[in-house]
Design a protein around this motif. Structure first.
Motif, PDB file in Angstrom:
ATOM      1  N   ALA A  11     -11.901  94.241  32.904  1.00  0.00           N
ATOM      2  CA  ALA A  11     -11.723  95.551  33.533  1.00  0.00           C
ATOM      3  C   ALA A  11     -12.499  96.609  32.761  1.00  0.00           C
ATOM      4  N   ASP A  12     -13.221  97.452  33.480  1.00  0.00           N
ATOM      5  CA  ASP A  12     -13.936  98.585  32.896  1.00  0.00           C
ATOM      6  C   ASP A  12     -13.727  99.773  33.824  1.00  0.00           C
ATOM      7  N   LYS A  70      -6.793  97.909  37.021  1.00  0.00           N
ATOM      8  CA  LYS A  70      -6.274  96.578  36.699  1.00  0.00           C
ATOM      9  C   LYS A  70      -6.966  95.544  37.581  1.00  0.00           C
ATOM     10  N   VAL A  71      -7.592  94.560  36.940  1.00  0.00           N
ATOM     11  CA  VAL A  71      -8.253  93.463  37.645  1.00  0.00           C
ATOM     12  C   VAL A  71      -7.360  92.231  37.518  1.00  0.00           C
ATOM     13  N   THR A  72      -7.027  91.645  38.673  1.00  0.00           N
ATOM     14  CA  THR A  72      -6.139  90.489  38.718  1.00  0.00           C
ATOM     15  C   THR A  72      -6.859  89.307  39.352  1.00  0.00           C
ATOM     16  N   TYR A  73      -6.693  88.152  38.724  1.00  0.00           N
ATOM     17  CA  TYR A  73      -7.188  86.898  39.298  1.00  0.00           C
ATOM     18  C   TYR A  73      -6.138  85.836  39.034  1.00  0.00           C
ATOM     19  N   GLU A  74      -5.584  85.284  40.115  1.00  0.00           N
ATOM     20  CA  GLU A  74      -4.472  84.355  40.032  1.00  0.00           C
ATOM     21  C   GLU A  74      -3.367  85.011  39.223  1.00  0.00           C
ATOM     22  N   ILE A  79      -6.965  94.964  31.948  1.00  0.00           N
ATOM     23  CA  ILE A  79      -6.624  96.365  32.203  1.00  0.00           C
ATOM     24  C   ILE A  79      -7.476  97.287  31.342  1.00  0.00           C
ATOM     25  N   ASP A  80      -7.909  98.399  31.958  1.00  0.00           N
ATOM     26  CA  ASP A  80      -8.604  99.463  31.232  1.00  0.00           C
ATOM     27  C   ASP A  80      -8.136 100.783  31.823  1.00  0.00           C
ATOM     28  N   SER A  81      -8.287 101.860  31.070  1.00  0.00           N
ATOM     29  CA  SER A  81      -7.870 103.167  31.576  1.00  0.00           C
ATOM     30  C   SER A  81      -8.980 104.189  31.375  1.00  0.00           C
TER      31      SER A  81
END
Length: 90
Positions: A11-12, A70-74, A79-81
């Motif tokens: 995540a960026d 937030k990047v989700t895979y399975e 997470i980045d802010s």
């Protein structure tokens, strides 16, 4: 033996911004692996499209507004802010 990598793309959320406006565009990196979603952590704002990495945010509160990408895979997440400082007086 089979090794499976379920890690999502890193995540960026993009660079922090100092603006003189009540709206701007967020600038996250679009994930190659997984799906992303924006969340407002603090402050106040309207997120136009929570799944668009380059979405517009409007009605930003004066001062600091903190967003999470937030990047989700399975079952895995990255997470980045990013902080948007709205310096407009109204």
């Amino acid at each position: 033996m089979t090794i499976i990598n379920n890690a999502p793309s890193r995540a960026d959320a993009g660079d922090n911004q100092e603006i003189i406006s009540s709206s701007t565009f967020l600038n996250a990196t679009d994930p190659d692996k997984g799906t992303g979603e924006w969340t407002l952590l603090s402050g106040s704002a309207v997120i136009a499209d929570k799944s668009n990495p380059k979405t517009e945010v409007t009605e930003l509160a004066y001062g600091a507004n903190l967003f999470q990408w937030k990047v989700t895979y399975e079952n895995c997440v990255s997470i980045d802010s990013v902080r948007i400082d709205n310096e407009s007086s109204g």
